[in-house]
Design a protein around this motif. Structure first.
Motif, PDB file in Angstrom:
ATOM      1  N   ARG A  62       0.834  -1.109  -0.254  1.00  0.00           N
ATOM      2  CA  ARG A  62      -0.449  -0.114   0.004  1.00  0.00           C
ATOM      3  C   ARG A  62       0.495   0.974  -0.175  1.00  0.00           C
ATOM      4  N   GLY A  63       1.851   1.339   0.111  1.00  0.00           N
ATOM      5  CA  GLY A  63       3.481   2.326   0.326  1.00  0.00           C
ATOM      6  C   GLY A  63       4.745   1.648   0.282  1.00  0.00           C
ATOM      7  N   TYR A  64       5.722   2.785   0.163  1.00  0.00           N
ATOM      8  CA  TYR A  64       6.551   2.878  -0.297  1.00  0.00           C
ATOM      9  C   TYR A  64       7.364   3.896   0.148  1.00  0.00           C
ATOM     10  N   LEU A  65       8.229   3.320   0.504  1.00  0.00           N
ATOM     11  CA  LEU A  65       9.505   4.212   0.503  1.00  0.00           C
ATOM     12  C   LEU A  65      10.807   4.557  -0.265  1.00  0.00           C
ATOM     13  N   LEU A  66      11.898   5.419  -0.862  1.00  0.00           N
ATOM     14  CA  LEU A  66      12.783   4.919  -1.276  1.00  0.00           C
ATOM     15  C   LEU A  66      13.475   6.428  -0.549  1.00  0.00           C
ATOM     16  N   GLY A  67      14.804   5.844  -0.019  1.00  0.00           N
ATOM     17  CA  GLY A  67      15.734   7.301   0.486  1.00  0.00           C
ATOM     18  C   GLY A  67      17.217   6.776   0.239  1.00  0.00           C
ATOM     19  N   TYR A  68      18.324   7.506  -0.032  1.00  0.00           N
ATOM     20  CA  TYR A  68      19.294   7.412   0.096  1.00  0.00           C
ATOM     21  C   TYR A  68      20.414   8.008   1.451  1.00  0.00           C
ATOM     22  N   ALA A  69      21.594   7.551   2.032  1.00  0.00           N
ATOM     23  CA  ALA A  69      22.173   7.811   2.447  1.00  0.00           C
ATOM     24  C   ALA A  69      23.465   8.149   1.739  1.00  0.00           C
ATOM     25  N   HIS A  70      23.885   9.506   2.094  1.00  0.00           N
ATOM     26  CA  HIS A  70      25.126   9.824   1.050  1.00  0.00           C
ATOM     27  C   HIS A  70      26.220  11.075   1.279  1.00  0.00           C
ATOM     28  N   LEU A  71      27.313  10.662   1.509  1.00  0.00           N
ATOM     29  CA  LEU A  71      28.036  11.637   2.053  1.00  0.00           C
ATOM     30  C   LEU A  71      28.791  13.114   1.814  1.00  0.00           C
ATOM     31  N   THR A  72      28.511  13.930   2.419  1.00  0.00           N
ATOM     32  CA  THR A  72      29.275  15.762   2.357  1.00  0.00           C
ATOM     33  C   THR A  72      30.052  15.676   2.998  1.00  0.00           C
ATOM     34  N   LEU A  73      30.261  16.948   2.651  1.00  0.00           N
ATOM     35  CA  LEU A  73      31.469  18.202   3.432  1.00  0.00           C
ATOM     36  C   LEU A  73      31.257  18.784   4.019  1.00  0.00           C
ATOM     37  N   ALA A  75      28.397  18.957   6.138  1.00  0.00           N
ATOM     38  CA  ALA A  75      27.817  18.653   8.083  1.00  0.00           C
ATOM     39  C   ALA A  75      28.077  17.271   8.481  1.00  0.00           C
ATOM     40  N   ASN A  76      30.295  17.291   7.897  1.00  0.00           N
ATOM     41  CA  ASN A  76      30.832  16.838   8.554  1.00  0.00           C
ATOM     42  C   ASN A  76      30.542  15.076   8.401  1.00  0.00           C
ATOM     43  N   GLY A  77      29.828  14.495   7.396  1.00  0.00           N
ATOM     44  CA  GLY A  77      29.411  13.190   7.204  1.00  0.00           C
ATOM     45  C   GLY A  77      28.407  12.736   6.898  1.00  0.00           C
ATOM     46  N   PRO A  78      28.168  11.648   6.318  1.00  0.00           N
ATOM     47  CA  PRO A  78      26.227  11.385   5.794  1.00  0.00           C
ATOM     48  C   PRO A  78      25.173  11.883   5.913  1.00  0.00           C
ATOM     49  N   VAL A  79      24.274  12.083   5.385  1.00  0.00           N
ATOM     50  CA  VAL A  79      23.396  12.879   5.639  1.00  0.00           C
ATOM     51  C   VAL A  79      21.869  11.708   4.520  1.00  0.00           C
ATOM     52  N   ALA A  80      20.860  12.135   5.104  1.00  0.00           N
ATOM     53  CA  ALA A  80      19.968  11.043   4.319  1.00  0.00           C
ATOM     54  C   ALA A  80      18.737  11.714   3.186  1.00  0.00           C
ATOM     55  N   TRP A  81      18.817  11.240   2.590  1.00  0.00           N
ATOM     56  CA  TRP A  81      17.906  11.712   1.245  1.00  0.00           C
ATOM     57  C   TRP A  81      16.079  11.235   1.273  1.00  0.00           C
ATOM     58  N   VAL A  82      14.790  11.295   1.252  1.00  0.00           N
ATOM     59  CA  VAL A  82      13.785  10.835   0.903  1.00  0.00           C
ATOM     60  C   VAL A  82      13.697  11.405  -0.097  1.00  0.00           C
ATOM     61  N   GLU A  83      13.989  10.421  -0.998  1.00  0.00           N
ATOM     62  CA  GLU A  83      13.943  10.731  -2.796  1.00  0.00           C
ATOM     63  C   GLU A  83      11.785  10.195  -3.626  1.00  0.00           C
ATOM     64  N   GLU A  84      11.602   9.228  -3.036  1.00  0.00           N
ATOM     65  CA  GLU A  84       9.932   8.785  -3.262  1.00  0.00           C
ATOM     66  C   GLU A  84       9.617   8.629  -2.163  1.00  0.00           C
ATOM     67  N   ALA A  85       8.174   8.975  -1.806  1.00  0.00           N
ATOM     68  CA  ALA A  85       7.398   8.224  -0.663  1.00  0.00           C
ATOM     69  C   ALA A  85       5.570   8.352  -1.320  1.00  0.00           C
ATOM     70  N   MET A  86       5.754   7.236  -1.002  1.00  0.00           N
ATOM     71  CA  MET A  86       3.911   7.046  -1.918  1.00  0.00           C
ATOM     72  C   MET A  86       3.814   5.922  -0.599  1.00  0.00           C
ATOM     73  N   ILE A  87       1.909   6.417  -0.647  1.00  0.00           N
ATOM     74  CA  ILE A  87       0.855   5.638  -0.257  1.00  0.00           C
ATOM     75  C   ILE A  87      -0.643   5.993  -0.521  1.00  0.00           C
ATOM     76  N   GLU A  88      -0.644   4.360  -1.314  1.00  0.00           N
ATOM     77  CA  GLU A  88      -1.596   4.499  -1.973  1.00  0.00           C
ATOM     78  C   GLU A  88      -3.073   5.781  -1.999  1.00  0.00           C
ATOM     79  N   ARG A  89      -3.735   6.184  -2.164  1.00  0.00           N
ATOM     80  CA  ARG A  89      -4.616   7.267  -1.917  1.00  0.00           C
ATOM     81  C   ARG A  89      -5.798   6.674  -0.920  1.00  0.00           C
ATOM     82  N   ALA A  90      -6.402   5.603  -1.057  1.00  0.00           N
ATOM     83  CA  ALA A  90      -7.765   4.828  -0.038  1.00  0.00           C
ATOM     84  C   ALA A  90      -6.277   4.791   1.125  1.00  0.00           C
ATOM     85  N   TYR A  91      -5.112   4.422   1.523  1.00  0.00           N
ATOM     86  CA  TYR A  91      -4.584   4.568   2.476  1.00  0.00           C
ATOM     87  C   TYR A  91      -3.626   5.134   2.910  1.00  0.00           C
TER      88      TYR A  91
END
Length: 144
Positions: A62-73, A75-91
């Motif tokens: 009924r839903g999914y989430l796609l995200g990533y963790a990646h290094l930055t300069l 932020a003194n290390g990694p950060v995470a980014w939500v790329e896609e988050a989708m929930i079926e409309r009825a849910y």
């Protein structure tokens, strides 16, 4: 739906059909096409810096989430980014998005991410209720 019916788990190759249907509902600027989706899914499932999870209710996605963790300069290390988050409309408004995001935050913390960020056009109230705050303006330039 009860909380016992809801399961958050890592996506699998066999979930492709159901995830693709949700991705088509998600897309506004781009219309997902099956061939590129089928090429991307196994690569995402193998990428240790990618998080792809599904939320099932009664065994149906009924839903999914796609995200990533990646290094930055900055932020003194990694950060995470939500790329896609989708929930079926009825849910929507049943706690599915919240549970997916909480699971992603746990995953991001396990990778040492300093924060989670995302861009949204239609769900600001939802993210605000979960403690997210406006931090920047989002820009993009279409390349195709």
């Amino acid at each position: 739906m009860t909380s016992d019916d809801l399961l958050i788990r890592g996506a699998e190759q066999s979930d492709g059909e159901e995830i693709f249907a949700l991705a088509r509902e998600f897309a506004v600027t781009f219309r997902p096409e099956r061939a590129p989706f089928d090429a991307a899914l196994p690569r995402l499932l193998e990428d240790e810096d990618a998080y792809l999870a599904v939320a099932t209710v009664g065994g149906t996605i009924r839903g999914y989430l796609l995200g990533y963790a990646h290094l930055t300069l900055f932020a003194n290390g990694p950060v995470a980014w939500v790329e896609e988050a989708m929930i079926e409309r009825a849910y929507r408004r049943h706690g599915i998005g919240r549970r997916l995001l909480e699971d992603f935050e746990t995953w991001a913390r396990s990778r040492g991410a300093g924060y989670v960020a995302l861009a949204t056009r239609r769900a600001a109230e939802f993210y605000g209720a979960l403690g997210y705050e406006v931090s920047a303006t989002y820009y993009r330039k279409l390349l195709r």
